[in-house]
Write a protein that holds these residues in place. Sequence first.
Motif, PDB file in Angstrom:
ATOM      1  N   TYR A 130      12.570  15.301  14.915  1.00  0.00           N
ATOM      2  CA  TYR A 130      11.152  15.499  14.583  1.00  0.00           C
ATOM      3  C   TYR A 130      10.872  16.956  14.242  1.00  0.00           C
ATOM      4  CZ  TYR A 130      10.517  10.812  16.469  1.00  0.00           C
ATOM      5  OH  TYR A 130      10.592   9.470  16.710  1.00  0.00           O
ATOM      6  N   VAL A 131      11.523  17.870  14.949  1.00  0.00           N
ATOM      7  CA  VAL A 131      11.361  19.290  14.633  1.00  0.00           C
ATOM      8  C   VAL A 131      11.862  19.557  13.218  1.00  0.00           C
ATOM      9  CG1 VAL A 131      12.114  21.631  15.222  1.00  0.00           C
ATOM     10  CG2 VAL A 131      11.422  20.045  17.028  1.00  0.00           C
ATOM     11  N   GLY A 132      13.000  18.971  12.870  1.00  0.00           N
ATOM     12  CA  GLY A 132      13.526  19.130  11.514  1.00  0.00           C
ATOM     13  C   GLY A 132      12.573  18.590  10.472  1.00  0.00           C
ATOM     14  N   THR A 144      -1.554  18.125   0.849  1.00  0.00           N
ATOM     15  CA  THR A 144      -0.538  18.575   1.805  1.00  0.00           C
ATOM     16  C   THR A 144      -1.162  19.366   2.951  1.00  0.00           C
ATOM     17  OG1 THR A 144      -0.057  20.538   0.457  1.00  0.00           O
ATOM     18  CG2 THR A 144       1.348  18.609   0.122  1.00  0.00           C
ATOM     19  N   ILE A 145      -2.192  20.127   2.662  1.00  0.00           N
ATOM     20  CA  ILE A 145      -2.880  20.882   3.725  1.00  0.00           C
ATOM     21  C   ILE A 145      -3.561  19.925   4.702  1.00  0.00           C
ATOM     22  CG2 ILE A 145      -4.809  22.460   4.178  1.00  0.00           C
ATOM     23  CD1 ILE A 145      -3.997  23.869   1.508  1.00  0.00           C
ATOM     24  N   ALA A 146      -4.149  18.854   4.189  1.00  0.00           N
ATOM     25  CA  ALA A 146      -4.830  17.881   5.045  1.00  0.00           C
ATOM     26  C   ALA A 146      -3.846  17.014   5.821  1.00  0.00           C
ATOM     27  CB  ALA A 146      -5.749  17.007   4.201  1.00  0.00           C
ATOM     28  N   MET A 147      -2.747  16.648   5.183  1.00  0.00           N
ATOM     29  CA  MET A 147      -1.807  15.724   5.815  1.00  0.00           C
ATOM     30  C   MET A 147      -0.907  16.385   6.857  1.00  0.00           C
ATOM     31  SD  MET A 147      -2.391  12.714   4.776  1.00  0.00           S
ATOM     32  CE  MET A 147      -0.922  11.905   5.359  1.00  0.00           C
ATOM     33  N   PHE A 148      -0.599  17.655   6.693  1.00  0.00           N
ATOM     34  CA  PHE A 148       0.340  18.315   7.601  1.00  0.00           C
ATOM     35  C   PHE A 148      -0.074  18.210   9.069  1.00  0.00           C
ATOM     36  CE2 PHE A 148       2.020  22.068   9.806  1.00  0.00           C
ATOM     37  CZ  PHE A 148       3.375  21.805   9.685  1.00  0.00           C
ATOM     38  N   PRO A 149      -1.277  18.626   9.442  1.00  0.00           N
ATOM     39  CA  PRO A 149      -1.622  18.526  10.873  1.00  0.00           C
ATOM     40  C   PRO A 149      -1.676  17.083  11.375  1.00  0.00           C
ATOM     41  CG  PRO A 149      -3.489  19.365   9.613  1.00  0.00           C
ATOM     42  CD  PRO A 149      -2.328  19.279   8.680  1.00  0.00           C
ATOM     43  N   MET A 150      -2.072  16.162  10.512  1.00  0.00           N
ATOM     44  CA  MET A 150      -2.107  14.755  10.935  1.00  0.00           C
ATOM     45  C   MET A 150      -0.694  14.227  11.180  1.00  0.00           C
ATOM     46  SD  MET A 150      -5.228  12.969   8.852  1.00  0.00           S
ATOM     47  CE  MET A 150      -4.711  13.397   7.204  1.00  0.00           C
ATOM     48  N   LEU A 151       0.240  14.569  10.302  1.00  0.00           N
ATOM     49  CA  LEU A 151       1.611  14.117  10.485  1.00  0.00           C
ATOM     50  C   LEU A 151       2.256  14.759  11.705  1.00  0.00           C
ATOM     51  CD1 LEU A 151       2.769  14.015   6.778  1.00  0.00           C
ATOM     52  CD2 LEU A 151       2.481  12.069   8.318  1.00  0.00           C
ATOM     53  N   ALA A 165       0.689  15.712  14.415  1.00  0.00           N
ATOM     54  CA  ALA A 165       0.090  15.025  15.568  1.00  0.00           C
ATOM     55  C   ALA A 165       0.708  13.642  15.767  1.00  0.00           C
ATOM     56  CB  ALA A 165      -1.421  14.922  15.395  1.00  0.00           C
ATOM     57  N   MET A 166       0.949  12.942  14.672  1.00  0.00           N
ATOM     58  CA  MET A 166       1.564  11.607  14.776  1.00  0.00           C
ATOM     59  C   MET A 166       2.971  11.693  15.356  1.00  0.00           C
ATOM     60  SD  MET A 166       0.247   9.864  11.229  1.00  0.00           S
ATOM     61  CE  MET A 166       1.521   8.644  11.274  1.00  0.00           C
ATOM     62  N   TYR A 167       3.753  12.682  14.937  1.00  0.00           N
ATOM     63  CA  TYR A 167       5.114  12.815  15.457  1.00  0.00           C
ATOM     64  C   TYR A 167       5.126  13.277  16.910  1.00  0.00           C
ATOM     65  CZ  TYR A 167       7.519  11.416  11.301  1.00  0.00           C
ATOM     66  OH  TYR A 167       8.010  10.658  10.275  1.00  0.00           O
ATOM     67  N   GLN A 199       2.829  12.434  19.111  1.00  0.00           N
ATOM     68  CA  GLN A 199       2.492  11.212  19.860  1.00  0.00           C
ATOM     69  C   GLN A 199       3.677  10.248  19.903  1.00  0.00           C
ATOM     70  OE1 GLN A 199       0.290  10.781  21.847  1.00  0.00           O
ATOM     71  NE2 GLN A 199      -1.358  12.123  21.273  1.00  0.00           N
ATOM     72  N   LEU A 200       4.397  10.129  18.791  1.00  0.00           N
ATOM     73  CA  LEU A 200       5.570   9.260  18.755  1.00  0.00           C
ATOM     74  C   LEU A 200       6.628   9.742  19.741  1.00  0.00           C
ATOM     75  CD1 LEU A 200       7.084   6.887  17.510  1.00  0.00           C
ATOM     76  CD2 LEU A 200       7.843   8.433  15.690  1.00  0.00           C
ATOM     77  N   ALA A 201       6.849  11.045  19.791  1.00  0.00           N
ATOM     78  CA  ALA A 201       7.817  11.601  20.736  1.00  0.00           C
ATOM     79  C   ALA A 201       7.407  11.291  22.178  1.00  0.00           C
ATOM     80  CB  ALA A 201       7.947  13.111  20.529  1.00  0.00           C
ATOM     81  N   LYS A 202       6.140  11.458  22.484  1.00  0.00           N
ATOM     82  CA  LYS A 202       5.659  11.169  23.845  1.00  0.00           C
ATOM     83  C   LYS A 202       5.827   9.694  24.188  1.00  0.00           C
ATOM     84  CE  LYS A 202       2.330  14.950  24.143  1.00  0.00           C
ATOM     85  NZ  LYS A 202       0.910  15.305  24.248  1.00  0.00           N
ATOM     86  N   GLN A 203       5.544   8.811  23.233  1.00  0.00           N
ATOM     87  CA  GLN A 203       5.713   7.375  23.467  1.00  0.00           C
ATOM     88  C   GLN A 203       7.189   7.029  23.684  1.00  0.00           C
ATOM     89  OE1 GLN A 203       3.494   5.033  24.061  1.00  0.00           O
ATOM     90  NE2 GLN A 203       5.134   3.558  24.344  1.00  0.00           N
ATOM     91  N   GLU A 204       8.066   7.614  22.879  1.00  0.00           N
ATOM     92  CA  GLU A 204       9.492   7.369  23.052  1.00  0.00           C
ATOM     93  C   GLU A 204       9.972   7.863  24.416  1.00  0.00           C
ATOM     94  OE1 GLU A 204      11.452   9.169  19.742  1.00  0.00           O
ATOM     95  OE2 GLU A 204      10.885   7.545  18.380  1.00  0.00           O
TER      96      GLU A 204
END
Length: 79
Positions: free
Chosen positions: A11-13, A30-37, A39-41, A43-48
């Motif tokens: 995920y860091v990569g 890209t400016i709008a999507m970066f922080p959302m993506l 945040a999603m990763y 949350q995914l890491a925490k769920q995993e």
Amino acid sequence: GPYDYMRHPQYVGFILVMAGFLIQWPTLLTIAMFPMLVAMYVQLAKQEEKETRARFGAAFDRYAAQVPRFVPRWRRSAA
């Protein structure tokens, strides 16, 4: 390997690649999507980790206590 230094190197990569795209191609999208993506990763890491903790219990807790989630510690603690 990389999992000795951080729990989620994949995920860091991916976040670093996205940051590179943001620098190379700074559009409103890209400016709008970066922080959302990011945040999603996160949350995914925490769920995993929650699922992994349920499966491996104390063994995962010991690993998580020694290895940071995203930002590596370059000096390894004595285990």
